[in-house]
Structures are given as C-alpha cells and as structure tokens.
Design a protein around this motif. Structure first.
Motif, PDB file in Angstrom:
ATOM      1  N   TYR A   1      33.415  34.388  53.801  1.00 55.03           N
ATOM      2  CA  TYR A   1      32.379  35.153  53.095  1.00 55.03           C
ATOM      3  C   TYR A   1      32.946  36.001  51.947  1.00 55.03           C
ATOM      4  CZ  TYR A   1      28.687  38.381  52.000  1.00 55.03           C
ATOM      5  OH  TYR A   1      27.767  39.120  51.328  1.00 55.03           O
ATOM      6  N   PRO A   2      34.096  36.670  52.098  1.00 54.40           N
ATOM      7  CA  PRO A   2      34.622  37.429  50.949  1.00 54.40           C
ATOM      8  C   PRO A   2      34.895  36.557  49.726  1.00 54.40           C
ATOM      9  CG  PRO A   2      35.672  38.169  52.949  1.00 54.40           C
ATOM     10  CD  PRO A   2      34.872  36.948  53.303  1.00 54.40           C
ATOM     11  N   ALA A   3      35.407  35.351  49.940  1.00 57.38           N
ATOM     12  CA  ALA A   3      35.639  34.440  48.818  1.00 57.38           C
ATOM     13  C   ALA A   3      34.313  33.965  48.230  1.00 57.38           C
ATOM     14  CB  ALA A   3      36.467  33.246  49.268  1.00 57.38           C
ATOM     15  N   LYS A   4      33.331  33.742  49.084  1.00 55.69           N
ATOM     16  CA  LYS A   4      32.012  33.329  48.608  1.00 55.69           C
ATOM     17  C   LYS A   4      31.350  34.461  47.817  1.00 55.69           C
ATOM     18  CE  LYS A   4      27.672  31.402  50.276  1.00 55.69           C
ATOM     19  NZ  LYS A   4      26.877  31.030  51.440  1.00 55.69           N
ATOM     20  N   ALA A   5      31.536  35.690  48.274  1.00 61.89           N
ATOM     21  CA  ALA A   5      30.988  36.835  47.543  1.00 61.89           C
ATOM     22  C   ALA A   5      31.658  36.983  46.182  1.00 61.89           C
ATOM     23  CB  ALA A   5      31.177  38.115  48.355  1.00 61.89           C
ATOM     24  N   TRP A   6      32.938  36.645  46.098  1.00 61.68           N
ATOM     25  CA  TRP A   6      33.640  36.686  44.814  1.00 61.68           C
ATOM     26  C   TRP A   6      33.123  35.592  43.892  1.00 61.68           C
ATOM     27  CZ3 TRP A   6      36.615  32.967  42.420  1.00 61.68           C
ATOM     28  CH2 TRP A   6      37.317  33.388  41.303  1.00 61.68           C
ATOM     29  N   TRP A   7      32.861  34.407  44.443  1.00 65.66           N
ATOM     30  CA  TRP A   7      32.503  33.245  43.649  1.00 65.66           C
ATOM     31  C   TRP A   7      31.051  33.282  43.180  1.00 65.66           C
ATOM     32  CZ3 TRP A   7      34.633  29.387  41.107  1.00 65.66           C
ATOM     33  CH2 TRP A   7      33.885  28.257  40.810  1.00 65.66           C
ATOM     34  N   GLN A   8      30.133  33.752  44.028  1.00 66.27           N
ATOM     35  CA  GLN A   8      28.714  33.655  43.711  1.00 66.27           C
ATOM     36  C   GLN A   8      28.164  34.955  43.167  1.00 66.27           C
ATOM     37  OE1 GLN A   8      26.764  32.253  47.238  1.00 66.27           O
ATOM     38  NE2 GLN A   8      27.143  30.125  46.689  1.00 66.27           N
ATOM     39  N   ASN A   9      27.245  34.812  42.227  1.00 62.44           N
ATOM     40  CA  ASN A   9      26.515  35.934  41.673  1.00 62.44           C
ATOM     41  C   ASN A   9      25.453  36.333  42.692  1.00 62.44           C
ATOM     42  OD1 ASN A   9      25.167  37.760  40.131  1.00 62.44           O
ATOM     43  ND2 ASN A   9      24.669  36.359  38.484  1.00 62.44           N
ATOM     44  N   GLY A  10      25.397  37.613  43.012  1.00 62.13           N
ATOM     45  CA  GLY A  10      24.458  38.072  44.021  1.00 62.13           C
ATOM     46  C   GLY A  10      23.004  37.936  43.618  1.00 62.13           C
ATOM     47  N   ALA A  11      22.706  37.978  42.322  1.00 61.79           N
ATOM     48  CA  ALA A  11      21.322  37.963  41.864  1.00 61.79           C
ATOM     49  C   ALA A  11      20.663  36.600  42.057  1.00 61.79           C
ATOM     50  CB  ALA A  11      21.259  38.374  40.395  1.00 61.79           C
ATOM     51  N   ASP A  12      21.294  35.544  41.592  1.00 63.64           N
ATOM     52  CA  ASP A  12      20.658  34.229  41.642  1.00 63.64           C
ATOM     53  C   ASP A  12      21.464  33.184  42.404  1.00 63.64           C
ATOM     54  OD1 ASP A  12      22.722  33.877  39.891  1.00 63.64           O
ATOM     55  OD2 ASP A  12      21.497  33.267  38.185  1.00 63.64           O
ATOM     56  N   GLY A  13      22.602  33.558  42.957  1.00 65.88           N
ATOM     57  CA  GLY A  13      23.411  32.628  43.721  1.00 65.88           C
ATOM     58  C   GLY A  13      24.257  31.697  42.877  1.00 65.88           C
ATOM     59  N   GLY A  14      24.235  31.873  41.564  1.00 66.47           N
ATOM     60  CA  GLY A  14      25.047  31.042  40.677  1.00 66.47           C
ATOM     61  C   GLY A  14      26.487  31.522  40.657  1.00 66.47           C
ATOM     62  N   VAL A  15      27.245  30.936  39.760  1.00 63.82           N
ATOM     63  CA  VAL A  15      28.658  31.282  39.630  1.00 63.82           C
ATOM     64  C   VAL A  15      28.787  32.654  38.963  1.00 63.82           C
ATOM     65  CG1 VAL A  15      30.842  30.618  38.561  1.00 63.82           C
ATOM     66  CG2 VAL A  15      29.326  28.869  39.484  1.00 63.82           C
TER      67      VAL A  15
END
Length: 155
Positions: free
Chosen positions: A106-120
C-alpha cells in the motif's frame, strides 16, 4: 564501492529526516506544500549523495550510476516509509498490522497513484528524475573539479 555505501548511509539519513518532517506536518500540508517538500527532499538527497560520490570516486562512472540509483531509492522510500507512520499515528497498531498483512504494498501504491482520480502521480515520478539528475550532475561536477585542481604556477 565505499562511495556508494557512504551515499547509501547519507541517503538513509536524509530519507529518515524527510519521513519525520512528513509525520510532524502532514495535517497542515496542502497538496502544493507536500509536492514542494517532496521535490526539496529529492533535490537534497540527490545533491548530498552526488557530492559524496563525486568527492570519493571522482572518475568512476559506476559510482555515479550507483549514487543516482541510491538517491532515487532514498527519495522513494522517504515517501513510502512515511505512510505507515501516518497510519500508525492516526489509527492504531491494529490497523497498521491489518494493512501490512492484507496490502503490504500500500505505501508504494500510495506513492504511485494520485489520490484524487486514481491515476499516476506524475509529481512523484518527476521527483525521482530530480534525484537522479542531482546525484549524477553533482557527482560529475565535483568529480571533474577535483580532477582539475590547480596546483599553482609551475616554475
């Protein structure tokens, strides 16, 4: 090898300090402030690792590459290590344990994904580029300056 190892130690310290700053200020950070802190962390991490590598191994291309990789990893892990600490501070150790058991990345996913729209999250990727450019560029500058030291007039 010693230059890259010392670069690793410096990168670890800088990343730990960044994680502490995020943990202390995450509630008061706007999105812009978070990005500025991340870019400053990437630049500082890359600059310190690059200066150390350039000073210790002025002509080694392998040390420059190793320093750039170490600075990039330090930038990534500075961000990714802050996520579990924020979860631990906001929730409890049970929530953190559940997160680590069910979603260990999850920490890596939180780094990779934009929280607003789930994009990069492009600013995070650009931060890695800043770390690489700073480490490589400063190692090159410090290494070439050291190799061209002026000893004074030869009489």
């Amino acid at each position: 090898m010693g230059a890259v190892f010392l670069g690793f130690v410096v990168s670890f310290v800088v990343s730990s300090l960044y994680t502490g700053v995020v943990l202390a200020t995450y509630k008061d950070q706007s999105n812009t402030t978070a990005h500025v802190l991340y870019f400053a962390h990437a630049l500082l991490n890359g600059a310190l690792v690059g200066a150390l590598v350039g000073k210790m191994a002025p002509t080694s291309g392998g040390a420059r590459i190793g320093g750039a990789v170490i600075a990039t990893l330090g930038t990534f892990f500075g961000y990714a290590n802050a996520v579990p600490f924020v979860i631990l501070k906001e929730q409890s150790e049970f929530v953190l344990r559940d997160m680590l058991e069910s979603h260990p990345f999850y920490p890596a996913k939180a780094w990779w994904q934009n929280g607003a729209d789930g994009g990069v999250a492009w600013p995070n990727l650009l931060g890695l580029l800043v770390a690489v450019a700073a480490a490589w560029g400063i190692a090159h500058l410090v290494g070439t300056k050291r190799g061209q030291a002026h000893t004074g007039p030869q009489l």
